[in-house]
Design a protein around this motif. Sequence first.
Motif, mmCIF file in Angstrom:
data_model
loop_
_atom_site.group_PDB
_atom_site.id
_atom_site.type_symbol
_atom_site.label_atom_id
_atom_site.label_comp_id
_atom_site.label_asym_id
_atom_site.label_seq_id
_atom_site.Cartn_x
_atom_site.Cartn_y
_atom_site.Cartn_z
ATOM 1 N N GLY A 120 0.823 -1.203 0.000
ATOM 2 C CA GLY A 120 0.000 0.000 0.000
ATOM 3 C C GLY A 120 0.855 1.249 0.000
ATOM 4 O O GLY A 120 0.635 2.169 -0.794
ATOM 5 N N LEU A 124 1.016 3.932 -2.977
ATOM 6 C CA LEU A 124 0.717 5.360 -2.799
ATOM 7 C C LEU A 124 1.840 6.214 -3.361
ATOM 8 O O LEU A 124 1.594 7.223 -4.030
ATOM 9 C CB LEU A 124 0.519 5.669 -1.308
ATOM 10 C CG LEU A 124 -0.801 5.194 -0.694
ATOM 11 C CD1 LEU A 124 -0.825 5.466 0.804
ATOM 12 C CD2 LEU A 124 -1.975 5.881 -1.375
ATOM 13 N N GLN A 127 1.726 6.209 -7.145
ATOM 14 C CA GLN A 127 0.631 7.054 -7.627
ATOM 15 C C GLN A 127 0.968 8.521 -7.494
ATOM 16 O O GLN A 127 0.627 9.334 -8.335
ATOM 17 C CB GLN A 127 -0.626 6.752 -6.824
ATOM 18 C CG GLN A 127 -1.393 5.626 -7.440
ATOM 19 C CD GLN A 127 -2.765 5.467 -6.854
ATOM 20 O OE1 GLN A 127 -3.254 6.321 -6.141
ATOM 21 N NE2 GLN A 127 -3.371 4.358 -7.169
ATOM 22 N N SER B 446 -7.799 3.479 -8.463
ATOM 23 C CA SER B 446 -6.628 4.090 -7.857
ATOM 24 C C SER B 446 -6.703 4.088 -6.330
ATOM 25 O O SER B 446 -5.774 4.499 -5.658
ATOM 26 C CB SER B 446 -6.474 5.519 -8.357
ATOM 27 O OG SER B 446 -7.624 6.245 -7.998
ATOM 28 N N LEU B 447 -7.819 3.635 -5.792
ATOM 29 C CA LEU B 447 -7.946 3.582 -4.337
ATOM 30 C C LEU B 447 -7.229 2.385 -3.727
ATOM 31 O O LEU B 447 -7.064 2.312 -2.514
ATOM 32 C CB LEU B 447 -9.428 3.510 -3.948
ATOM 33 C CG LEU B 447 -10.169 4.846 -3.979
ATOM 34 C CD1 LEU B 447 -11.637 4.625 -3.716
ATOM 35 C CD2 LEU B 447 -9.586 5.782 -2.931
ATOM 36 N N TRP B 448 -6.820 1.433 -4.574
ATOM 37 C CA TRP B 448 -6.282 0.179 -4.047
ATOM 38 C C TRP B 448 -5.149 0.351 -3.039
ATOM 39 O O TRP B 448 -5.207 -0.255 -1.964
ATOM 40 C CB TRP B 448 -5.818 -0.721 -5.195
ATOM 41 C CG TRP B 448 -6.957 -1.499 -5.734
ATOM 42 C CD1 TRP B 448 -7.578 -1.325 -6.936
ATOM 43 C CD2 TRP B 448 -7.666 -2.547 -5.085
ATOM 44 N NE1 TRP B 448 -8.610 -2.199 -7.077
ATOM 45 C CE2 TRP B 448 -8.690 -2.964 -5.958
ATOM 46 C CE3 TRP B 448 -7.548 -3.175 -3.861
ATOM 47 C CZ2 TRP B 448 -9.578 -3.983 -5.636
ATOM 48 C CZ3 TRP B 448 -8.424 -4.194 -3.547
ATOM 49 C CH2 TRP B 448 -9.433 -4.583 -4.417
ATOM 50 N N PRO B 449 -4.137 1.169 -3.319
ATOM 51 C CA PRO B 449 -3.048 1.271 -2.338
ATOM 52 C C PRO B 449 -3.541 1.737 -0.981
ATOM 53 O O PRO B 449 -3.156 1.182 0.058
ATOM 54 C CB PRO B 449 -2.105 2.296 -2.976
ATOM 55 C CG PRO B 449 -2.382 2.209 -4.423
ATOM 56 C CD PRO B 449 -3.841 1.910 -4.548
ATOM 57 N N ALA B 450 -4.446 2.739 -0.988
ATOM 58 C CA ALA B 450 -4.960 3.244 0.285
ATOM 59 C C ALA B 450 -5.738 2.155 1.014
ATOM 60 O O ALA B 450 -5.603 1.973 2.236
ATOM 61 C CB ALA B 450 -5.843 4.461 0.023
#
Lengths: 276, 479, 144
Positions: A120, A124, A127, B446-450
């Motif tokens: 994660g 982040l 991204q 794009s929310l996956w990492p969070a």
Amino acid sequence: MMGLIWLCARHELLLAARSRWLQWFAVIFAGLALLVAGSGYVLSGGYGLQDFARTAVSLVQLVLLIVPLAALVFGSLTLSPDRGAAELLYAQPVPRWAILAGRVIGLFLALAAAELLGFGVAGLAVQYYSGPSGASQFLAVVALSLALTAVFLAIAAALASGEPGRRARALAMSLVVWFVAVILFDLAALGVASMLRSGAASRVLMTAALVNPVDAGRTGAYMAIEGTSAFGAASLALLRFAGGERAVAALVTASLLLWTIVPAWVAARRLGRTDL
Amino acid sequence: MSVPRIALATLLAATLLPVPADAQVGDDAQPPSTGALEGRPEPGRTSPLQSLVDAAAPGDRIVVPAGTYEGDLLIDKAISLVGDGRPVLRGSGTGSVVRIRAAGATIEGFDIDGRRGGDLGRDTSGVHVAAPRATIRDCRIRDALFGIYLRESDDAVLEGNTIVGIPDRPPGEVGSGIHIWNSQRYRVTGNQIVGTRDGMYIQSSSHGVIRGNRARDLRYGLHYMFSDDNLFEDNSFETGAAGAALMYSERITFRRNRFLRNRGFASVGLLLKECDDLVAEDNLMADNARGIFLEGSHRNSFRRNIVAMSDIAVVIYDSSRTNVFEDNAFVGNLSPLSLVGRRTDTRFAGNYWSDHGEPDLDGDGIAERPYRLSNVFDHLRGNLTAADLFAQGMAARALGAAERAFPVLDAVPVLDERPLARMPRLADVPDVTPAPEPAAEARTTSLWPAVMVMAGAFVLIAGGRSPLGRRAGAQGGAA
Amino acid sequence: MRSIGMALLTLAVASCAGGPPQPVAIDLVNDVCAHCRMVISTQKTAAQLLAPGEEPKLFDDLGCLRSFLETAPAPEGSAVFVADHLTGDWVRLEDAVITEVPGLQTPMGSGLVAHRTTADRDRDPASRGGRPFDKAILLSGGRP
């Protein structure tokens, strides 16, 4: 019975979450993932090419090296039934395999959580620098990581269960297993292949790439990330050998599943027979 | 002499004119194997413009107003046919839409629709040329088996055309964008080719200039054989399933071209099979499965190129002799070299290798230690395709590391004796063209990492604060 | 350690799979000619060489098969299959009829085509104007 297994799992998760080992693993894994993601970004930054695929592939390398090691070390240290606590635990009027299953599940949850945290953080960072990209590739790496965690926890359990009170021995054996799985097996396969004629040699290599869980994981992850042509002409040979893209996926899955189920079964048997 | 514009009505009336009796030149009964030339289209399949052409005298310039003209057209005189307002030539769907059969003819400013019809064996094309000194300029050709076909047509000029292939048709059932066969001294400049079988197919055609073209989303961007002394400048060959391949040819020059994103099973940025004395300078070869491939090719030189992000930067068969790589930059490739056979006399000198990492202590810009391209694993993979499955494994790395420690393993090493310590400034190498738009899925997920961070943290924190805690604590921590 | 033994055993078994040589299907987007390195565009002029214990070698043109055998003669016990120019079906070279058609555009320009029978050859417009071609020359790579 499920409640009991869950109780053991919660218990193990609790111990793991509080252990320095796991906390260090979480920090180190996140740090390495961040480093790999960062260097992947730097490498591709000048060209805007292969952004996420290259980062994901570098993460695969990290996962293949670190995750089996962590699962083996953590598993063999924890699951080795030492005199004292284990004696007490296994003296409960509950089948031993259920307790073991619970403990393995708890460990799996703890390691998986630490890995998710690491991915994660790295995700982040990627991204932030290069915008959202390649979610499915990223998830392939995560899936690989979780699968290898399960495989090598099961193997660690099988190693540890037969060695009551001999943690050091279980640890040493798990290190040997790690070395074999990550390097030695491939070296042997390449060595054998180099002595055979091309037809047999490529069958040996393609079989090896599916039999060893680390290789199966790598093969599956690369094909998921870079597409079926990930290995160039070798991909084509593999697809032909296995019988298509789905067949490769099925064989990779089967290999990883077997490497989880069979050692888990061996662990339960060995623990059942061990005189605690 | 110039013919005044002709009203559309006149043109349509022309279709009603009787067709001359000798119209059947392109006899369908002839076997396709002999490559019979398509001649005058059959009545009923003829373009209304045919009567104009038939009425014109050599040297005439015919301006065709906007509109759609159905049927095929034979140009058998040295005329210029110029579209005003992009008229559409909509072929019969059974043969080439425009057939140029007279020296010195020009066609310019048309949209040409091949209607997905015709026959590969008869080379059905948007524009089929079998005459010298043809000019095809500013035409947009689509849905034709071949875009533009030059057959034994010397001194042709193909300029600023756009050719779009037939979507969803397998490569075995379509032709190339620009097909040049037995035609010398051509100039192919500023053309765009998308989605055909091969972008440019060049066979037995020498002394040409190919400049500023872009071919993408096809099989071979460039497919080339038996052709010498050609000059390629400022072209792009992108996203091909196979890349660019040259065979059996001599003295070709490549300057400032791009070979990009060729990522198929057998893709190579630039493949040379039995090609000699080629010069490649200031090209960008990036994101290809393999960057450069040399088999049975001699005395080729590669200077100031960037070879980046390939799985293997250079593949060399030991049948290749005295090739030279100087002043190139090799950046972010997974492996520098795959050597097929036992040894190579290829000379590598003064290149930059991004994975070298050796310091430049005396500040002369040259790293203090030579760069080793070869290793035992690369020998193995060069001679055994399936070994590629292990190329990214630890075993391959271990072999590489062992070799640095015990150089005896690699008895005939391939070295760059004076590798550059820093990435050189290669100002003439073109930039990367923008990548295609990323898939829409990227934004939504794009929310996956969070989510992962939160899930991981939740499990660890909640697990650590279990109500079981007091009881478990009494047993002491494991591990 | 036992698991390694098992794995190696599996490898050994897997590598012994065999039987009489069967032609492999060609993937017309990805398979590459073993001689000229070109992607094989059409089955109609393709050929393949199956040497015992070796990976199959595919060719896009009978001329490429000939050139390949010129530099590397086929080992003992090899099987050569050629595609029927009409149907694309695989035929053993021993059973096939080879024709040389001057001017016929085959992928590498050899003008060589194969057919299952002489009747098939005569039915195929592509072989018009051709002359029979000696298979021995194909196998020996053109040497006498």
